[in-house]
Design a protein around this motif. Structure first.
Motif, PDB file in Angstrom:
ATOM      1  N   ALA A  48       0.836  -1.208   0.000  1.00 42.81           N
ATOM      2  CA  ALA A  48       0.000   0.000   0.000  1.00 42.81           C
ATOM      3  C   ALA A  48       0.865   1.250   0.000  1.00 42.81           C
ATOM      4  N   GLY A  49       1.930   1.223   0.812  1.00 44.00           N
ATOM      5  CA  GLY A  49       2.816   2.374   0.891  1.00 44.00           C
ATOM      6  C   GLY A  49       3.538   2.652  -0.405  1.00 44.00           C
ATOM      7  N   HIS A  50       3.826   1.599  -1.178  1.00 43.58           N
ATOM      8  CA  HIS A  50       4.491   1.757  -2.472  1.00 43.58           C
ATOM      9  C   HIS A  50       3.701   2.694  -3.370  1.00 43.58           C
ATOM     10  N   LEU A  51       2.384   2.552  -3.360  1.00 48.42           N
ATOM     11  CA  LEU A  51       1.548   3.397  -4.217  1.00 48.42           C
ATOM     12  C   LEU A  51       1.183   4.710  -3.535  1.00 48.42           C
ATOM     13  N   ILE A  52       0.797   4.634  -2.258  1.00 45.09           N
ATOM     14  CA  ILE A  52       0.329   5.838  -1.561  1.00 45.09           C
ATOM     15  C   ILE A  52       1.433   6.885  -1.448  1.00 45.09           C
ATOM     16  N   SER A  53       2.682   6.431  -1.309  1.00 47.52           N
ATOM     17  CA  SER A  53       3.801   7.382  -1.199  1.00 47.52           C
ATOM     18  C   SER A  53       4.422   7.683  -2.559  1.00 47.52           C
ATOM     19  N   GLY A  54       3.738   7.293  -3.613  1.00 49.55           N
ATOM     20  CA  GLY A  54       4.328   7.370  -4.949  1.00 49.55           C
ATOM     21  C   GLY A  54       4.202   8.690  -5.672  1.00 49.55           C
ATOM     22  N   GLY A  55       3.814   9.747  -4.985  1.00 49.63           N
ATOM     23  CA  GLY A  55       3.837  11.061  -5.623  1.00 49.63           C
ATOM     24  C   GLY A  55       2.563  11.469  -6.327  1.00 49.63           C
ATOM     25  N   GLY A  56       1.442  10.855  -6.013  1.00 43.75           N
ATOM     26  CA  GLY A  56       0.180  11.269  -6.616  1.00 43.75           C
ATOM     27  C   GLY A  56      -0.242  12.649  -6.138  1.00 43.75           C
ATOM     28  N   LYS A  57      -1.135  13.279  -6.885  1.00 36.97           N
ATOM     29  CA  LYS A  57      -1.554  14.645  -6.555  1.00 36.97           C
ATOM     30  C   LYS A  57      -2.458  14.700  -5.325  1.00 36.97           C
ATOM     31  N   ARG A  58      -3.069  13.565  -4.933  1.00 35.19           N
ATOM     32  CA  ARG A  58      -4.041  13.547  -3.826  1.00 35.19           C
ATOM     33  C   ARG A  58      -5.183  14.533  -4.081  1.00 35.19           C
ATOM     34  N   LEU A  59      -5.566  14.661  -5.348  1.00 38.08           N
ATOM     35  CA  LEU A  59      -6.568  15.659  -5.706  1.00 38.08           C
ATOM     36  C   LEU A  59      -7.931  15.340  -5.114  1.00 38.08           C
ATOM     37  N   ARG A  60      -8.285  14.071  -5.053  1.00 35.44           N
ATOM     38  CA  ARG A  60      -9.626  13.709  -4.573  1.00 35.44           C
ATOM     39  C   ARG A  60      -9.834  14.068  -3.098  1.00 35.44           C
ATOM     40  N   PRO A  61      -8.928  13.675  -2.194  1.00 34.96           N
ATOM     41  CA  PRO A  61      -9.119  14.125  -0.809  1.00 34.96           C
ATOM     42  C   PRO A  61      -9.004  15.641  -0.666  1.00 34.96           C
ATOM     43  N   MET A  62      -8.198  16.275  -1.522  1.00 32.98           N
ATOM     44  CA  MET A  62      -8.118  17.735  -1.479  1.00 32.98           C
ATOM     45  C   MET A  62      -9.460  18.367  -1.819  1.00 32.98           C
ATOM     46  N   LEU A  63     -10.234  17.725  -2.691  1.00 31.29           N
ATOM     47  CA  LEU A  63     -11.558  18.249  -3.032  1.00 31.29           C
ATOM     48  C   LEU A  63     -12.472  18.246  -1.807  1.00 31.29           C
ATOM     49  N   THR A  64     -12.374  17.200  -0.997  1.00 37.38           N
ATOM     50  CA  THR A  64     -13.171  17.141   0.229  1.00 37.38           C
ATOM     51  C   THR A  64     -12.785  18.276   1.176  1.00 37.38           C
ATOM     52  N   LEU A  65     -11.492  18.505   1.320  1.00 31.34           N
ATOM     53  CA  LEU A  65     -11.019  19.565   2.218  1.00 31.34           C
ATOM     54  C   LEU A  65     -11.359  20.949   1.669  1.00 31.34           C
ATOM     55  N   ALA A  66     -11.178  21.135   0.368  1.00 31.83           N
ATOM     56  CA  ALA A  66     -11.469  22.438  -0.230  1.00 31.83           C
ATOM     57  C   ALA A  66     -12.958  22.747  -0.159  1.00 31.83           C
ATOM     58  N   GLY A  67     -13.782  21.710  -0.389  1.00 34.20           N
ATOM     59  CA  GLY A  67     -15.227  21.901  -0.287  1.00 34.20           C
ATOM     60  C   GLY A  67     -15.630  22.324   1.116  1.00 34.20           C
ATOM     61  N   ALA A  68     -14.983  21.731   2.121  1.00 33.55           N
ATOM     62  CA  ALA A  68     -15.274  22.099   3.507  1.00 33.55           C
ATOM     63  C   ALA A  68     -14.903  23.553   3.772  1.00 33.55           C
ATOM     64  N   GLU A  69     -13.770  23.990   3.220  1.00 38.68           N
ATOM     65  CA  GLU A  69     -13.379  25.401   3.354  1.00 38.68           C
ATOM     66  C   GLU A  69     -14.402  26.306   2.666  1.00 38.68           C
ATOM     67  N   LEU A  70     -14.856  25.876   1.508  1.00 31.01           N
ATOM     68  CA  LEU A  70     -15.794  26.694   0.731  1.00 31.01           C
ATOM     69  C   LEU A  70     -17.100  26.931   1.485  1.00 31.01           C
ATOM     70  N   VAL A  71     -17.578  25.893   2.192  1.00 31.70           N
ATOM     71  CA  VAL A  71     -18.866  26.025   2.891  1.00 31.70           C
ATOM     72  C   VAL A  71     -18.703  26.447   4.348  1.00 31.70           C
ATOM     73  N   GLY A  72     -17.447  26.722   4.759  1.00 33.60           N
ATOM     74  CA  GLY A  72     -17.214  27.234   6.104  1.00 33.60           C
ATOM     75  C   GLY A  72     -17.329  26.207   7.211  1.00 33.60           C
ATOM     76  N   TYR A  73     -17.024  24.943   6.899  1.00 37.63           N
ATOM     77  CA  TYR A  73     -17.092  23.889   7.922  1.00 37.63           C
ATOM     78  C   TYR A  73     -15.857  23.953   8.815  1.00 37.63           C
TER      79      TYR A  73
END
Length: 336
Positions: A48-73
């Motif tokens: 799992a670490g081979h892929l998770i630490s492999g330099g992906g953009k992590r865009l999908r979880p960032m969308l969850t965090l950005a959406g929370a910022e947008l709605v003031g959570y």
């Protein structure tokens, strides 16, 4: 006589505003990811670490965090849920690489090449299970419904893509349906759940869903264009993978539709697997360039990116909205 006016060059879109916006939250998400991929079976965290630490953009979880910022959570529930989103995504990548027989992922040897297909599939299953643990710990049936439905839709999209493989008659409509399922569904769910935990209105939920869904389609369109447009060193995968696997992506669909009889014969032979040499790939790229298929694919991506940006126009102008809009522009301007 006045001097010539020199136009100011447009700044290239960047993911930096999104990274900055979500940096603190991503630290918490990464801690959850690191903790939940541990197991008494050493192979599981290694693979799992081979892929998770492999330099992906992590865009999908960032969308969850950005959406929370947008709605003031201001809470923290979205950290575990963003980790669940990343686990779902990572699990699908592991399974995809086995199905496709991929040799590279993000510029490194794919997990299935190092660890073998059986271990890769099973660790993908482990990550799916971890994702569902995180969802149930959150306690919201609505969140569980959104993410579990997205997981089912992704699987359907992957099966649909598999059945469309080496089928030259695949239409643009079917292609868009496939990527709407296998890619855009998770983008949409990742964005929407931030509105759910913040107890927003249905209109705001739908706006974030539409943002993620259209961004996901744009993102995949560009991915498919890049396979015929960029060097492998930029992409982190072998150039022409889609071609050799007989995948009917939009650049091929457009070039085939616009080609003459001789060109269509070539495409038919190539897609069923009879023309897959380096020379054949070069010829395929030449035909795609001849018919402007890569640029037209990117143009469609720009259309969907704009739809994503328009979807969040219901929210007040703020740092989060600006970062999300620039992320959409970045998604279609990137070369990797």
């Amino acid at each position: 006589m006045s001097a010539d006016v020199v136009p100011i060059p447009r700044k290239r879109p960047s993911l930096e505003p999104m990274l900055s916006l979500t940096a603190s939250g991503m630290n918490s998400v990464n801690q959850v990811i690191l903790g939940r991929m541990q197991s008494e079976i050493p192979l599981i965290p290694r693979l799992a670490g081979h892929l998770i630490s492999g330099g992906g953009k992590r865009l999908r979880p960032m969308l969850t965090l950005a959406g929370a910022e947008l709605v003031g959570y201001n809470g923290t529930r979205h950290h575990k849920l963003a980790a669940a989103v990343e686990f779902i995504h990572t699990a699908t990548l592991l399974h995809d690489d086995v199905v496709d027989g991929s040799e590279l992922r993000r510029g490194k040897a794919a997990a299935n090449i190092i660890f073998g297909n059986p271990a890769t599939v099973l660790v993908g299953d482990f990550l799916f299970s971890r994702a569902f643990e995180l969802m149930t710990e959150d306690g919201s049936l609505r969140v569980l419904k959104i993410l579990s439905h997205a997981s089912a839709v992704i699987a359907e999209g992957e099966v649909s893509q598999l059945t469309a493989q080496r089928q030259i008659e695949t239409s643009e409509e079917r292609y868009l349906h496939i990527i709407g399922a296998k890619t855009a569904a998770l983008f949409a769910a990742a964005s929407r759940i931030s509105a759910v935990v913040a107890e927003c209105s249905e209109e705001q939920e739908q706006a974030l869903d539409e943002f993620g869904r259209n961004l996901g389609v744009a993102f995949q369109l560009v991915d498919d264009a890049i396979d015929y447009d960029s060097e492998a060193s930029e992409m982190g995968k072998d150039r022409g993978d889609d071609f050799r696997e007989g995948k009917m992506t939009l650049p091929v669909i457009l070039a085939h539709a616009r080609g003459d009889e001789e060109e269509r014969k070539f495409w038919k032979a190539a897609i069923i697997g009879h023309r897959t040499s380096d020379d054949d790939l070069a010829h395929a790229i030449a035909l795609i360039n001849k018919h402007n298929a890569v640029e037209d694919t990117r143009e469609r991506a720009r259309h969907f990116a704009q739809r994503a940006i328009d979807a969040i126009s219901i929210f007040p102008d703020c740092k989060a909205r600006s970062a999300m809009a620039e992320a959409a522009h970045f998604a279609v301007a990137r070369g990797y």
